[in-house]
Design a protein around this motif. Structure first.
Motif, PDB file in Angstrom:
ATOM      1  N   LEU A   1      29.802  38.927  36.194  1.00 25.84           N
ATOM      2  CA  LEU A   1      29.155  40.044  36.871  1.00 25.84           C
ATOM      3  C   LEU A   1      28.937  41.136  35.836  1.00 25.84           C
ATOM      4  CD1 LEU A   1      28.227  41.677  39.381  1.00 25.84           C
ATOM      5  CD2 LEU A   1      30.638  42.244  39.774  1.00 25.84           C
ATOM      6  N   GLU A   2      27.682  41.578  35.721  1.00 19.45           N
ATOM      7  CA  GLU A   2      27.365  42.606  34.738  1.00 19.45           C
ATOM      8  C   GLU A   2      27.926  43.944  35.206  1.00 19.45           C
ATOM      9  OE1 GLU A   2      23.426  44.802  33.043  1.00 19.45           O
ATOM     10  OE2 GLU A   2      23.234  42.688  33.597  1.00 19.45           O
TER      11      GLU A   2
ATOM     12  N   GLU B   1      34.451  49.190  45.784  1.00 24.16           N
ATOM     13  CA  GLU B   1      33.260  49.074  46.641  1.00 24.16           C
ATOM     14  C   GLU B   1      32.648  47.678  46.535  1.00 24.16           C
ATOM     15  OE1 GLU B   1      31.548  53.643  46.711  1.00 24.16           O
ATOM     16  OE2 GLU B   1      31.224  52.431  44.902  1.00 24.16           O
ATOM     17  N   VAL B   2      32.592  47.152  45.307  1.00 25.74           N
ATOM     18  CA  VAL B   2      32.066  45.799  45.108  1.00 25.74           C
ATOM     19  C   VAL B   2      32.939  44.795  45.860  1.00 25.74           C
ATOM     20  CG1 VAL B   2      31.623  43.979  43.404  1.00 25.74           C
ATOM     21  CG2 VAL B   2      30.962  46.353  42.902  1.00 25.74           C
ATOM     22  N   ALA B   3      34.258  45.015  45.815  1.00 24.61           N
ATOM     23  CA  ALA B   3      35.186  44.126  46.518  1.00 24.61           C
ATOM     24  C   ALA B   3      34.899  44.119  48.028  1.00 24.61           C
ATOM     25  CB  ALA B   3      36.627  44.557  46.255  1.00 24.61           C
ATOM     26  N   LYS B   4      34.617  45.281  48.599  1.00 24.86           N
ATOM     27  CA  LYS B   4      34.303  45.356  50.035  1.00 24.86           C
ATOM     28  C   LYS B   4      33.003  44.629  50.351  1.00 24.86           C
ATOM     29  CE  LYS B   4      36.712  49.663  50.941  1.00 24.86           C
ATOM     30  NZ  LYS B   4      36.582  51.094  51.188  1.00 24.86           N
ATOM     31  N   PHE B   5      31.979  44.808  49.508  1.00 23.31           N
ATOM     32  CA  PHE B   5      30.689  44.144  49.737  1.00 23.31           C
ATOM     33  C   PHE B   5      30.809  42.621  49.653  1.00 23.31           C
ATOM     34  CE2 PHE B   5      28.618  48.169  47.952  1.00 23.31           C
ATOM     35  CZ  PHE B   5      28.252  48.634  49.211  1.00 23.31           C
ATOM     36  N   THR B   6      31.665  42.139  48.739  1.00 24.76           N
ATOM     37  CA  THR B   6      31.764  40.698  48.498  1.00 24.76           C
ATOM     38  C   THR B   6      32.918  40.030  49.234  1.00 24.76           C
ATOM     39  OG1 THR B   6      33.050  41.112  46.479  1.00 24.76           O
ATOM     40  CG2 THR B   6      30.649  40.840  46.233  1.00 24.76           C
ATOM     41  N   GLY B   7      33.801  40.829  49.836  1.00 23.88           N
ATOM     42  CA  GLY B   7      34.904  40.267  50.614  1.00 23.88           C
ATOM     43  C   GLY B   7      36.034  39.703  49.773  1.00 23.88           C
ATOM     44  N   VAL B   8      36.264  40.289  48.593  1.00 23.86           N
ATOM     45  CA  VAL B   8      37.344  39.830  47.718  1.00 23.86           C
ATOM     46  C   VAL B   8      38.222  41.023  47.329  1.00 23.86           C
ATOM     47  CG1 VAL B   8      35.971  37.924  46.776  1.00 23.86           C
ATOM     48  CG2 VAL B   8      35.992  40.118  45.581  1.00 23.86           C
ATOM     49  N   ASN B   9      39.317  40.745  46.623  1.00 22.68           N
ATOM     50  CA  ASN B   9      40.196  41.780  46.106  1.00 22.68           C
ATOM     51  C   ASN B   9      39.536  42.442  44.899  1.00 22.68           C
ATOM     52  OD1 ASN B   9      42.473  42.767  44.243  1.00 22.68           O
ATOM     53  ND2 ASN B   9      43.557  42.343  46.162  1.00 22.68           N
ATOM     54  N   PHE B  10      39.797  43.741  44.693  1.00 19.32           N
ATOM     55  CA  PHE B  10      39.168  44.453  43.575  1.00 19.32           C
ATOM     56  C   PHE B  10      39.558  43.850  42.230  1.00 19.32           C
ATOM     57  CE2 PHE B  10      43.169  46.700  43.514  1.00 19.32           C
ATOM     58  CZ  PHE B  10      43.339  47.089  42.200  1.00 19.32           C
ATOM     59  N   ARG B  11      40.740  43.212  42.141  1.00 15.77           N
ATOM     60  CA  ARG B  11      41.154  42.575  40.879  1.00 15.77           C
ATOM     61  C   ARG B  11      40.235  41.390  40.544  1.00 15.77           C
ATOM     62  NH1 ARG B  11      45.981  43.862  43.338  1.00 15.77           N
ATOM     63  NH2 ARG B  11      47.192  45.438  42.244  1.00 15.77           N
ATOM     64  N   THR B  12      39.755  40.705  41.578  1.00 19.13           N
ATOM     65  CA  THR B  12      38.806  39.604  41.377  1.00 19.13           C
ATOM     66  C   THR B  12      37.510  40.138  40.777  1.00 19.13           C
ATOM     67  OG1 THR B  12      39.755  38.396  43.243  1.00 19.13           O
ATOM     68  CG2 THR B  12      37.542  37.743  42.530  1.00 19.13           C
ATOM     69  N   VAL B  13      37.069  41.289  41.267  1.00 19.70           N
ATOM     70  CA  VAL B  13      35.847  41.915  40.742  1.00 19.70           C
ATOM     71  C   VAL B  13      36.030  42.251  39.265  1.00 19.70           C
ATOM     72  CG1 VAL B  13      34.311  43.911  40.910  1.00 19.70           C
ATOM     73  CG2 VAL B  13      35.191  42.830  43.003  1.00 19.70           C
ATOM     74  N   ILE B  14      37.189  42.790  38.911  1.00 23.61           N
ATOM     75  CA  ILE B  14      37.467  43.137  37.513  1.00 23.61           C
ATOM     76  C   ILE B  14      37.433  41.876  36.639  1.00 23.61           C
ATOM     77  CG2 ILE B  14      39.236  44.019  35.920  1.00 23.61           C
ATOM     78  CD1 ILE B  14      40.017  45.981  38.252  1.00 23.61           C
ATOM     79  N   ARG B  15      38.023  40.772  37.143  1.00 23.29           N
ATOM     80  CA  ARG B  15      37.985  39.510  36.383  1.00 23.29           C
ATOM     81  C   ARG B  15      36.548  39.029  36.205  1.00 23.29           C
ATOM     82  NH1 ARG B  15      42.760  38.288  39.224  1.00 23.29           N
ATOM     83  NH2 ARG B  15      41.614  37.125  40.807  1.00 23.29           N
ATOM     84  N   TRP B  16      35.707  39.144  37.262  1.00 19.93           N
ATOM     85  CA  TRP B  16      34.298  38.747  37.161  1.00 19.93           C
ATOM     86  C   TRP B  16      33.614  39.518  36.035  1.00 19.93           C
ATOM     87  CZ3 TRP B  16      32.968  39.306  43.055  1.00 19.93           C
ATOM     88  CH2 TRP B  16      33.387  38.164  43.751  1.00 19.93           C
ATOM     89  N   ILE B  17      33.878  40.829  35.992  1.00 22.49           N
ATOM     90  CA  ILE B  17      33.258  41.680  34.968  1.00 22.49           C
ATOM     91  C   ILE B  17      33.763  41.300  33.582  1.00 22.49           C
ATOM     92  CG2 ILE B  17      33.049  44.043  34.102  1.00 22.49           C
ATOM     93  CD1 ILE B  17      33.222  44.946  37.106  1.00 22.49           C
ATOM     94  N   GLU B  18      35.080  41.154  33.445  1.00 25.48           N
ATOM     95  CA  GLU B  18      35.674  40.851  32.142  1.00 25.48           C
ATOM     96  C   GLU B  18      35.252  39.481  31.608  1.00 25.48           C
ATOM     97  OE1 GLU B  18      39.848  41.543  32.856  1.00 25.48           O
ATOM     98  OE2 GLU B  18      39.625  43.708  32.528  1.00 25.48           O
ATOM     99  N   ARG B  19      35.010  38.523  32.511  1.00 26.18           N
ATOM    100  CA  ARG B  19      34.564  37.185  32.085  1.00 26.18           C
ATOM    101  C   ARG B  19      33.057  37.116  31.883  1.00 26.18           C
ATOM    102  NH1 ARG B  19      37.961  33.395  36.197  1.00 26.18           N
ATOM    103  NH2 ARG B  19      37.179  34.958  37.601  1.00 26.18           N
ATOM    104  N   GLY B  20      32.347  38.201  32.186  1.00 28.08           N
ATOM    105  CA  GLY B  20      30.906  38.232  32.003  1.00 28.08           C
ATOM    106  C   GLY B  20      30.119  37.584  33.140  1.00 28.08           C
TER     107      GLY B  20
END
Length: 186
Positions: free
Chosen positions: A30-31, A9-28
């Motif tokens: 995106l909370e 869902e975050v990927a759809k809101f931000t226009g990126v792949n869901f794997r990018t969202v996971i990397r954002w979270i893992e790198r800190g």
């Protein structure tokens, strides 16, 4: 209860792949958090909204229930537009005034949360606008960011008259954004 979103869902809101969202979270960046068991990621609405604003990602219009208001006061139309653009990208409702008299009228009518103010303007300079605003309108909750090319002594004088922040021209958009976020946090 605050809405929570999956990485898809975050990927759809931000226009990126869901794997990018996971990397954002893992790198800190995106909370977010991992669910026990399968390890799926979740992000709370407030964290996503803050992340999107901070990174200039357009926020869905339906999320902007009540827009914050800013009054941009600068006699240089190009500069006023540049300042306004920073606020608009963050979802703010913007009005511009190009002299002190116009600023005074709009302050009473528009009731902004933030006013950016140039010090050197025709008819009524920024110092007079600042003094009158703090005296007459008693707008204690109004945050005033003075954005000016004047000497540091003049900028410090603005602080003594009631400005909350000062920013020298020319400025970096990121410096202005930081001040906006600080104003929102207060």
């Amino acid at each position: 209860m605050e809405p929570t979103y999956t990485s898809g869902e975050v990927a759809k809101f931000t226009g990126v792949n869901f794997r990018t969202v996971i990397r954002w979270i893992e790198r800190g960046e995106l909370e977010g958090y991992k669910l026990p068991g399968r390890g799926d990621h979740r992000v709370q609405h407030s964290a996503l909204l803050e992340f999107m604003k901070k990174n200039d990602i357009p926020v869905p219009k339906e999320w902007l229930v009540s827009k914050s208001k800013v009054l941009v006061v600068d006699d240089d139309i190009a500069m006023a537009s540049a300042i306004a653009r920073v606020f608009k990208r963050l979802g703010w409702e913007v009005r511009e005034a190009h002299d002190g008299f116009e600023a005074g009228m709009l302050l009473a009518e528009f009731k902004p949360e933030i006013m950016t103010l140039d010090l050197k303007m025709p008819y009524m300079d920024g110092f007079k606008v600042l003094s009158l605003t703090r005296e007459k309108y008693k707008m204690g909750s109004l945050k005033i960011i003075v954005i000016s090319a004047q000497h540091i002594n003049e900028l410090e004088k603005a602080l003594s008259l009631g400005a909350n922040y000062i920013l020298e021209k020319p400025f970096e958009n990121d410096s202005l954004k930081k001040m906006i976020f600080e104003c929102e946090a207060q």
